[in-house]
Design a protein around this motif. Structure first.
Motif, PDB file in Angstrom:
ATOM      1  N   GLU A 190      -4.688  -2.908  -1.819  1.00 26.92           N
ATOM      2  CA  GLU A 190      -3.790  -2.809  -0.667  1.00 26.92           C
ATOM      3  C   GLU A 190      -4.375  -1.889   0.404  1.00 26.92           C
ATOM      4  OE1 GLU A 190      -0.358  -3.308   1.745  1.00 26.92           O
ATOM      5  OE2 GLU A 190      -1.397  -4.477   0.213  1.00 26.92           O
ATOM      6  N   LEU A 191      -4.939  -0.769  -0.023  1.00 26.91           N
ATOM      7  CA  LEU A 191      -5.564   0.159   0.927  1.00 26.91           C
ATOM      8  C   LEU A 191      -6.720  -0.513   1.654  1.00 26.91           C
ATOM      9  CD1 LEU A 191      -5.589   3.427  -1.221  1.00 26.91           C
ATOM     10  CD2 LEU A 191      -4.322   3.080   0.902  1.00 26.91           C
ATOM     11  N   GLN A 243      -3.406  -0.817  -5.979  1.00 25.54           N
ATOM     12  CA  GLN A 243      -3.269   0.155  -4.895  1.00 25.54           C
ATOM     13  C   GLN A 243      -4.519   0.179  -4.019  1.00 25.54           C
ATOM     14  OE1 GLN A 243      -3.127   4.445  -5.852  1.00 25.54           O
ATOM     15  NE2 GLN A 243      -1.274   4.547  -4.591  1.00 25.54           N
ATOM     16  N   SER A 255      -0.882   4.808   2.274  1.00 28.23           N
ATOM     17  CA  SER A 255      -0.745   3.356   2.447  1.00 28.23           C
ATOM     18  C   SER A 255       0.362   3.057   3.456  1.00 28.23           C
ATOM     19  CB  SER A 255      -0.430   2.699   1.099  1.00 28.23           C
ATOM     20  OG  SER A 255      -0.329   1.299   1.243  1.00 28.23           O
ATOM     21  N   LYS A 256       1.458   3.804   3.377  1.00 29.46           N
ATOM     22  CA  LYS A 256       2.556   3.645   4.338  1.00 29.46           C
ATOM     23  C   LYS A 256       2.111   4.065   5.742  1.00 29.46           C
ATOM     24  CE  LYS A 256       6.084   4.460   0.802  1.00 29.46           C
ATOM     25  NZ  LYS A 256       7.133   5.401   0.309  1.00 29.46           N
ATOM     26  N   GLU A 300       0.106   1.319   7.216  1.00 32.20           N
ATOM     27  CA  GLU A 300       0.989   0.237   7.671  1.00 32.20           C
ATOM     28  C   GLU A 300       1.523   0.537   9.069  1.00 32.20           C
ATOM     29  OE1 GLU A 300       3.995  -0.207   4.737  1.00 32.20           O
ATOM     30  OE2 GLU A 300       2.702  -1.256   3.303  1.00 32.20           O
ATOM     31  N   VAL A 350      -8.100   8.606   3.368  1.00 29.26           N
ATOM     32  CA  VAL A 350      -8.028   7.537   2.375  1.00 29.26           C
ATOM     33  C   VAL A 350      -9.310   7.461   1.552  1.00 29.26           C
ATOM     34  CG1 VAL A 350      -7.963   5.031   2.073  1.00 29.26           C
ATOM     35  CG2 VAL A 350      -6.356   6.128   3.625  1.00 29.26           C
TER      36      VAL A 350
END
Length: 217
Positions: free
Chosen positions: A105-106, A102, A173-174, A177, A138
């Motif tokens: 990805e961040l 996770q 995270s979404k 994106e 974040v």
């Protein structure tokens, strides 16, 4: 702007010309060595500043920004870079594989947005929410999660807090994106247009190569 290459270029141009000006003032105009040196120093300083201003103006024009806008964006990028380092430091405190994935990805999303805006500063205005809000959220939540994750004794409250924080990071995270998509929206539109043009071109070429297909239609 702190640009080592530009700094060196300015010196390489200004110093020889300043020296030449000093020699000219001493030999052609008969000034004393002191006055000629002062004249050379003034000439060098003027040239150094002028070259820097000219380079800056070209840079602002290249990016389609004013001096004030460019400097404001660069300041935000400097602040964002500090936050990126903080987010990267979370790695050493994360233990589980799922949490590590996770965080990876961040970091990937954050660095991608940062690199796009750094390369093309004007895109900052398409990612203002990222720089003003999302990045802070974040980093703060990731640090909170890492801190809770290092606690040896995890009571039900700590476990619940960890779960909620991880879920919120998933939502963020979404959001990142979406931020990245917004920053790259013009590129995506341009690519879509180019693909459409290419498809039509291939279709026309196919009809030219096989005229019989056109007659049957």
């Amino acid at each position: 702007m702190k640009n080592p290459l530009l700094f060196t270029t300015r010196l390489v141009i200004a110093v020889p010309l300043a020296s030449a000006a000093g020699l000219l003032l001493a030999n052609q105009f008969g000034l004393s060595p002191l006055l000629a040196s002062v004249g050379a120093a003034v000439t060098g300083a003027v040239l150094y500043i002028a070259i820097g201003k000219y380079a800056d103006q070209r840079l602002y024009k290249k990016y389609g920004l004013t001096r004030k806008e460019f400097n404001y964006i660069q300041e935000n990028l400097r602040e964002a870079k500090k936050k990126l380092r903080r987010l990267q430091n979370v790695f050493i405190r994360v233990r589980s594989i799922s949490s590590l994935k996770q965080m990876l990805e961040l970091n990937r999303l954050v660095r991608r947005i940062f690199s796009v805006v750094k390369k093309e500063p004007k895109r900052f205005y398409e990612a203002e929410a990222f720089f003003y809000s999302h990045l802070d959220s974040v980093v703060e939540l990731a640090e909170k999660y890492a801190l809770l994750n290092t606690q040896k004794l995890k009571n039900p409250e700590v476990k619940q807090s960890l779960l909620e924080t991880k879920e919120t990071l998933g939502d963020l995270s979404k959001t990142l994106e979406k931020d990245l998509h917004k920053v790259l929206a013009k590129d995506i539109e341009h690519l879509t247009f180019e693909l459409d043009v290419a498809k039509h071109s291939l279709k026309d070429r196919k009809l030219l190569d096989h005229p019989d297909e056109r007659r049957t239609k």
